[in-house]
Design a protein around this motif. Structure first.
Motif, short mmCIF file in Angstrom:
data_model
loop_
_atom_site.label_atom_id
_atom_site.label_comp_id
_atom_site.label_asym_id
_atom_site.label_seq_id
_atom_site.Cartn_x
_atom_site.Cartn_y
_atom_site.Cartn_z
N GLY A 192 33.25 29.94 24.63
CA GLY A 192 34.20 29.84 25.79
C GLY A 192 34.07 28.32 26.15
N LYS A 193 33.43 27.26 25.53
CA LYS A 193 33.60 26.00 25.91
C LYS A 193 34.67 25.30 25.60
CE LYS A 193 28.84 25.98 26.83
NZ LYS A 193 28.16 26.22 25.99
N VAL A 194 35.69 25.74 24.61
CA VAL A 194 36.58 25.08 24.29
C VAL A 194 37.91 25.95 24.25
CG1 VAL A 194 35.50 22.93 23.17
CG2 VAL A 194 36.24 24.81 22.06
N THR A 195 38.96 25.38 24.49
CA THR A 195 40.16 26.02 24.03
C THR A 195 40.83 25.38 22.95
OG1 THR A 195 40.32 26.98 26.58
CG2 THR A 195 42.45 27.27 25.02
N LEU A 196 41.08 26.20 21.91
CA LEU A 196 41.81 25.61 20.88
C LEU A 196 43.11 26.41 20.32
CD1 LEU A 196 38.65 25.69 18.49
CD2 LEU A 196 39.21 23.89 20.09
N LEU A 197 44.32 25.62 20.10
CA LEU A 197 45.36 25.96 19.89
C LEU A 197 45.83 25.58 18.53
CD1 LEU A 197 47.32 25.79 23.22
CD2 LEU A 197 46.48 27.77 22.17
N PRO A 198 46.79 26.28 17.90
CA PRO A 198 47.25 25.85 16.55
C PRO A 198 48.42 25.03 16.62
CG PRO A 198 47.99 28.06 16.70
CD PRO A 198 47.27 27.69 18.26
N HIS A 199 48.31 23.80 17.04
CA HIS A 199 49.27 22.56 17.16
C HIS A 199 50.61 23.28 17.50
CE1 HIS A 199 50.75 18.55 15.04
NE2 HIS A 199 51.32 19.04 16.12
N LEU A 200 50.70 23.95 18.86
CA LEU A 200 51.77 24.43 19.73
C LEU A 200 52.58 23.50 20.35
CD1 LEU A 200 50.35 27.96 20.11
CD2 LEU A 200 51.67 27.43 18.12
N GLY A 201 52.21 22.46 20.34
CA GLY A 201 52.98 21.56 21.49
C GLY A 201 54.45 21.63 21.77
N SER A 202 54.84 21.44 20.45
CA SER A 202 56.55 21.47 20.65
C SER A 202 57.15 22.83 20.11
CB SER A 202 57.20 20.52 19.62
OG SER A 202 56.92 20.58 18.39
N ALA A 203 56.35 23.91 20.00
CA ALA A 203 56.56 25.20 19.67
C ALA A 203 57.29 26.05 20.37
CB ALA A 203 55.36 25.96 18.81
N THR A 204 58.60 25.66 20.68
CA THR A 204 59.63 26.33 21.41
C THR A 204 60.73 26.78 20.76
OG1 THR A 204 60.77 24.89 22.68
CG2 THR A 204 58.86 25.73 23.47
N LEU A 205 61.54 27.75 20.94
CA LEU A 205 62.86 27.82 19.92
C LEU A 205 63.85 26.87 20.31
CD1 LEU A 205 64.27 29.72 17.88
CD2 LEU A 205 64.85 30.97 19.92
N GLU A 206 63.91 26.62 21.59
CA GLU A 206 64.74 25.63 21.86
C GLU A 206 64.68 24.27 21.30
OE1 GLU A 206 63.08 27.65 23.82
OE2 GLU A 206 64.65 28.74 25.52
N GLY A 207 63.12 23.86 21.55
CA GLY A 207 62.64 22.56 21.15
C GLY A 207 62.86 22.22 19.49
N ARG A 208 62.49 23.39 18.96
CA ARG A 208 62.93 23.41 17.34
C ARG A 208 64.37 23.10 16.88
NH1 ARG A 208 57.28 24.58 15.44
NH2 ARG A 208 56.01 23.08 16.88
N ILE A 209 65.13 23.74 17.78
CA ILE A 209 66.48 23.89 17.63
C ILE A 209 67.18 22.33 17.97
CG2 ILE A 209 68.91 24.47 18.22
CD1 ILE A 209 67.64 27.25 18.01
N ASP A 210 66.44 21.88 19.12
CA ASP A 210 66.96 20.46 19.24
C ASP A 210 66.46 19.38 18.34
OD1 ASP A 210 68.12 21.63 21.69
OD2 ASP A 210 66.51 20.85 23.02
N MET A 211 65.15 19.60 17.89
CA MET A 211 64.71 18.64 16.88
C MET A 211 65.47 18.63 15.67
SD MET A 211 60.78 19.67 17.27
CE MET A 211 59.81 18.87 15.87
N GLY A 212 65.89 19.96 15.14
CA GLY A 212 66.89 20.10 14.07
C GLY A 212 68.25 19.46 14.18
N GLU A 213 68.88 19.59 15.42
CA GLU A 213 70.01 18.79 15.86
C GLU A 213 70.02 17.29 15.78
OE1 GLU A 213 71.50 20.47 19.30
OE2 GLU A 213 71.93 22.29 18.24
N LYS A 214 68.80 16.87 16.30
CA LYS A 214 68.49 15.31 15.92
C LYS A 214 68.29 14.97 14.46
CE LYS A 214 67.22 13.04 19.93
NZ LYS A 214 67.14 11.76 19.92
#
Ligand code: 8YV
Length: 331
Positions: free
Chosen positions: A286-308
């Protein structure tokens, strides 16, 4: 770029609407199984593609670029950070590099704020304890976190994402401090109520929470070095949603183990996807919270990235300068 229908090789599986649009516009090859490409597969791709669309999981270094076919003219990164690409070597070979800025700002700032809240209020630890059957009922002294309002937040890197975090953090009652290569405009400082620190050392010595929001470049590698991390007080927490390489991960781990820091929220790691056994142990405690590189992981974000990506490829093919061209001087 001459050809009407360029061969666009995409190294990872992208959201269906993005792949569909790419199929309509280009001779596009996709990665149906989404496995990270092996080095041999990347060599094959770079030898044959007119346009390569890599992601953070592909290392496009000088050695690989040297094997590029004559026809490769564009590397259109699906992602904002381009530390996976040797941009200078690409340009020397006459290959343009583009990225996808702007469209993942809000999602990544959400994640940084989320980690600040999660670590301060022990959200992941509390949820885990409940699921594990470790909750015997309310207690006045159990699972106490730390108050967010009134604390000092130091943002390392006041670009789009840093500013997005500052806006959120201000609403949470944090005071905003920042260190950046360049001071932002007086208008932005005023809007965010942000205090500029020319010296990162001095900022770290005064902060309760530090968030890393600068890109990873040769100049920011281990910016939060063992020496600098020592400036933080033992109640401080560190959050990183940018790149693992910006923090000396071993030094951070040692300080967390020794109780010289109160906690950390990490969405990125120095040797992704490897996460050190020591960090995993700290997470279990419980000393750290670890996430698997999810910063931009939204469906909308990934579609926008694809459009770019599509706009960059299409503009380039039409003989114009793509909007998100990356130059070494920007890094
Ligand atoms: C992306 C990121 O998901 O864009 C970036 O720089 O760190 C991530 O949010 C990744 O880079 C995709 O290639």
């Amino acid at each position: 770029m001459g050809k009407i229908n360029p061969l666009v090789i995409v190294t990872r599986k992208l959201p269906e609407p993005v792949e569909e649009r790419m199929r309509e516009l280009f001779d596009a090859r996709f990665n149906e199984t989404d496995h990270p490409m092996t080095h041999a597969e990347l060599v094959e791709a770079i030898r044959t593609a007119d346009v390569l669309v890599p992601t953070v999981t592909d290392r496009i270094d000088a050695h690989l670029i040297a094997q590029a076919g004559e026809q490769l003219k564009l590397i259109a990164n699906f992602g904002n950070g381009v530390d996976n690409i040797d941009v200078t070597s690409a340009l020397r070979r006459g290959i343009t590099v583009t990225n996808t800025p702007g469209v993942l700002t809000e999602d990544t700032a959400d994640m940084a704020m989320g980690l600040i809240v999660a670590v301060s209020r022990r959200i992941v630890e509390g949820a885990g304890a409940l699921v594990e059957g470790g909750w015997t009922g309310w207690s006045p002294t159990w699972m106490l976190g730390r108050r967010i309002t009134g604390k000092r937040l130091g943002i390392v890197g006041m670009g789009r994402i840093g500013q997005g975090l500052a806006r959120r953090a201000k609403a949470f009652g944090l005071s905003i401090h920042y260190h950046n290569r360049r001071r932002v405009s007086a208008a932005v400082e005023q809007e965010l109520g942000a205090t500029y620190f020319d010296s990162l050392d001095q900022m770290l010595a005064r902060m309760d929470i530090v968030s890393v929001n600068c890109p990873h470049t040769p100049g920011t590698f281990h910016l939060l070095s063992a020496r600098r991390l020592k400036y933080l007080h033992s109640g401080a927490i560190v959050v990183n949603t940018s790149r693992g390489e910006i923090i000396d991960e071993n030094a951070l781990t040692r300080m967390l183990e020794a109780g010289e820091l109160a906690g950390a929220g990490l969405d990125v790691f120095e040797h992704e996807p490897a996460v050190s056994a020591k960090l995993l142990k700290l997470a279990k405690a419980g000393k750290v919270t670890l996430l698997p590189h999810l910063g931009s992981a939204t469906l909308e974000g990934r579609i926008d990235m694809g459009e770019k990506v599509i706009i960059n490829v299409k503009t380039f093919m039409d003989g114009h300068r793509p909007p998100d061209r990356v130059l070494p001087s920007m890094l």
